[in-house]
Design a protein around this motif. Structure first.
Motif, PDB file in Angstrom:
ATOM      1  N   CYS A 127       0.837  -1.202   0.000  1.00 40.83           N
ATOM      2  CA  CYS A 127       0.000   0.000   0.000  1.00 40.83           C
ATOM      3  C   CYS A 127       0.869   1.249   0.000  1.00 40.83           C
ATOM      4  O   CYS A 127       0.592   2.223  -0.719  1.00 40.83           O
ATOM      5  CB  CYS A 127      -0.911   0.021   1.231  1.00 40.83           C
ATOM      6  SG  CYS A 127      -2.171  -1.222   1.197  1.00 40.83           S
ATOM      7  N   LEU A 128       1.948   1.203   0.792  1.00 33.93           N
ATOM      8  CA  LEU A 128       2.851   2.352   0.885  1.00 33.93           C
ATOM      9  C   LEU A 128       3.448   2.677  -0.480  1.00 33.93           C
ATOM     10  O   LEU A 128       3.461   3.837  -0.924  1.00 33.93           O
ATOM     11  CB  LEU A 128       3.953   2.023   1.890  1.00 33.93           C
ATOM     12  CG  LEU A 128       4.819   3.177   2.344  1.00 33.93           C
ATOM     13  CD1 LEU A 128       4.021   4.074   3.250  1.00 33.93           C
ATOM     14  CD2 LEU A 128       6.052   2.669   3.049  1.00 33.93           C
ATOM     15  N   LEU A 151       0.923   4.194  -2.841  1.00 40.14           N
ATOM     16  CA  LEU A 151       0.729   5.614  -2.571  1.00 40.14           C
ATOM     17  C   LEU A 151       1.903   6.429  -3.086  1.00 40.14           C
ATOM     18  O   LEU A 151       1.727   7.507  -3.667  1.00 40.14           O
ATOM     19  CB  LEU A 151       0.555   5.836  -1.066  1.00 40.14           C
ATOM     20  CG  LEU A 151      -0.831   5.515  -0.521  1.00 40.14           C
ATOM     21  CD1 LEU A 151      -0.857   5.684   0.981  1.00 40.14           C
ATOM     22  CD2 LEU A 151      -1.853   6.435  -1.162  1.00 40.14           C
ATOM     23  N   HIS A 200       8.657   2.694  -8.252  1.00 34.57           N
ATOM     24  CA  HIS A 200       7.795   2.317  -7.132  1.00 34.57           C
ATOM     25  C   HIS A 200       6.842   1.206  -7.538  1.00 34.57           C
ATOM     26  O   HIS A 200       6.581   0.279  -6.760  1.00 34.57           O
ATOM     27  CB  HIS A 200       7.025   3.537  -6.641  1.00 34.57           C
ATOM     28  CG  HIS A 200       7.883   4.514  -5.918  1.00 34.57           C
ATOM     29  ND1 HIS A 200       7.651   5.860  -5.936  1.00 34.57           N
ATOM     30  CD2 HIS A 200       8.992   4.343  -5.178  1.00 34.57           C
ATOM     31  CE1 HIS A 200       8.576   6.475  -5.229  1.00 34.57           C
ATOM     32  NE2 HIS A 200       9.412   5.577  -4.765  1.00 34.57           N
ATOM     33  N   ILE A 225       1.600   6.913  -6.733  1.00 34.57           N
ATOM     34  CA  ILE A 225       0.596   7.916  -7.108  1.00 34.57           C
ATOM     35  C   ILE A 225       1.126   9.314  -6.853  1.00 34.57           C
ATOM     36  O   ILE A 225       0.949  10.223  -7.663  1.00 34.57           O
ATOM     37  CB  ILE A 225      -0.704   7.682  -6.312  1.00 34.57           C
ATOM     38  CG1 ILE A 225      -1.323   6.351  -6.709  1.00 34.57           C
ATOM     39  CG2 ILE A 225      -1.687   8.801  -6.557  1.00 34.57           C
ATOM     40  CD1 ILE A 225      -2.440   5.927  -5.825  1.00 34.57           C
ATOM     41  N   GLN A 226       1.825   9.480  -5.721  1.00 32.64           N
ATOM     42  CA  GLN A 226       2.233  10.822  -5.312  1.00 32.64           C
ATOM     43  C   GLN A 226       3.530  11.280  -5.977  1.00 32.64           C
ATOM     44  O   GLN A 226       3.898  12.445  -5.846  1.00 32.64           O
ATOM     45  CB  GLN A 226       2.420  10.861  -3.788  1.00 32.64           C
ATOM     46  CG  GLN A 226       1.141  10.691  -3.019  1.00 32.64           C
ATOM     47  CD  GLN A 226       0.182  11.830  -3.247  1.00 32.64           C
ATOM     48  OE1 GLN A 226       0.598  12.959  -3.423  1.00 32.64           O
ATOM     49  NE2 GLN A 226      -1.110  11.528  -3.297  1.00 32.64           N
TER      50      GLN A 226
END
Lengths: 139, 192
Positions: free
Chosen positions: B11-12, B15, B29, B18-19
């Motif tokens: 999950c990290l 994120l 990533h 995405i960021q």
């Protein structure tokens, strides 16, 4: 002062990929050939073979791979994937001689692996070189 | 326990992907996310899927994204220092990065997915203009920041328009140069 250059090729990447290239090829064929009793198989090994084509494009974006020949070869392998099971299963060779089962599975894995590798590789090369140039090709 | 840790890490990384502001970082990533997924498949006794995930997810797809990014370009901006900034290159660059004009330029290239690279040029302006490694030369004088661009650079035209629209032209001025054929002449006048 030059305007809007395409980024230069990196020497570090070229040497690293050049060193890794034979090992990636070997690993791909290892996964294909041992597919029938270890994890992996035709599709996974074919994926590694296809990633060789893309790695080569990322490092040297030269249009010297003849994708027409690869495309034709891939069709030949596709035909073989359909014909070999017809021969082995409908003639009953595998049922008569159980020792042949291993060779039959290895043969099928090799055929699928090469077909997937060439197919994905050709697809990527076509995406890379024909993008936006207005050229099309027939399937 | 370990499986939950792997899931949280996945999950990290999702994120982070995405960021990420740079596409290259997002691709890496995603590759790490795929490796984590392969490891998780290993742990729940699905080795066949693990091999497929590792090969397709982190090998093939990552290389495909990188090949797509290959069409991206790196844009190099050279900052010419004046007399007092030559000894203090790093603090000078930090000071310049905080100015509004440089922030606008960075924002502009980020939106267009260019990889921007801002370097300090130890040479004089005339030498820097001759150097093919720089796409844009920036110099600070007492009235603000001057950007030396090529005449036919359409990206710079776009940037100039944007800067004028944002009302920042008091800080950043553009000076158009002739194409390289007449650059020798300009070199001579700059020398005087």
């Amino acid at each position: 002062m030059k305007t809007e250059r395409v980024s230069e090729d990196s020497l570090i990447l070229q040497i690293t990929i050049g060193l890794l290239f034979p090992f990636m090829l070997l690993f791909g064929f290892y996964i294909i050939v041992n597919g029938h009793y270890t994890p992996g198989g035709g599709f996974q090994g074919g994926g590694i073979l296809a990633s060789l084509f893309i790695a080569r494009y990322v490092i040297f974006p030269l249009e010297d791979t003849d994708s027409e020949v690869l495309h034709s070869l891939q069709r030949v392998f596709l035909a073989a994937i359909m014909l070999v099971p017809l021969f082995f299963l409908f003639t009953g060779v595998v049922a008569q001689y159980p020792a042949w089962q291993k060779h039959y599975l290895t043969l099928m894995d090799i055929l699928i692996g090469v077909q997937v590798g060439f197919g994905l590789g050709v697809a990527v090369l076509r995406f890379a070189f024909f993008q936006g140039s207005g050229q099309t090709w027939h399937l | 326990m370990i499986n939950s840790a792997i899931l949280v890490t996945m999950c990290l990384f999702a994120l982070l992907a995405i960021q990420a502001r740079l596409l290259r970082n997002a691709i890496i990533h995603l590759a790490v996310l795929s490796v984590m997924a392969a490891f998780l498949y290993m742990r729940i006794a699905a080795p066949e899927l693990a091999v497929a995930e590792a090969v397709i997810g982190s090998g093939l797809v990552t290389l495909l994204y990188l090949a797509a990014l290959k069409r991206n370009r790196v844009y190099t901006i050279g900052v010419v220092g004046n007399e007092k900034s030559k000894h203090l290159a790093d603090p000078y660059m930090h000071h310049l990065m905080r100015t509004r004009a440089l922030r606008e330029i960075r924002e502009f290239f980020l939106i267009r997915e260019y990889q921007l690279q801002i370097v300090f040029v130890p040479e004089s302006r005339a030498e820097a203009l001759q150097n093919e490694a720089y796409d844009l030369i920036i110099e600070e004088d007492d009235k603000g920041i001057v950007a030396y661009t090529d005449e036919e650079s359409y990206i710079m035209m776009e940037l100039e328009m944007l800067i004028q629209m944002r009302g920042a032209q008091s800080q950043l001025r553009f000076e158009r140069l002739q194409p390289p054929a007449e650059e020798q002449e300009l070199q001579d006048t700059a020398g005087i």
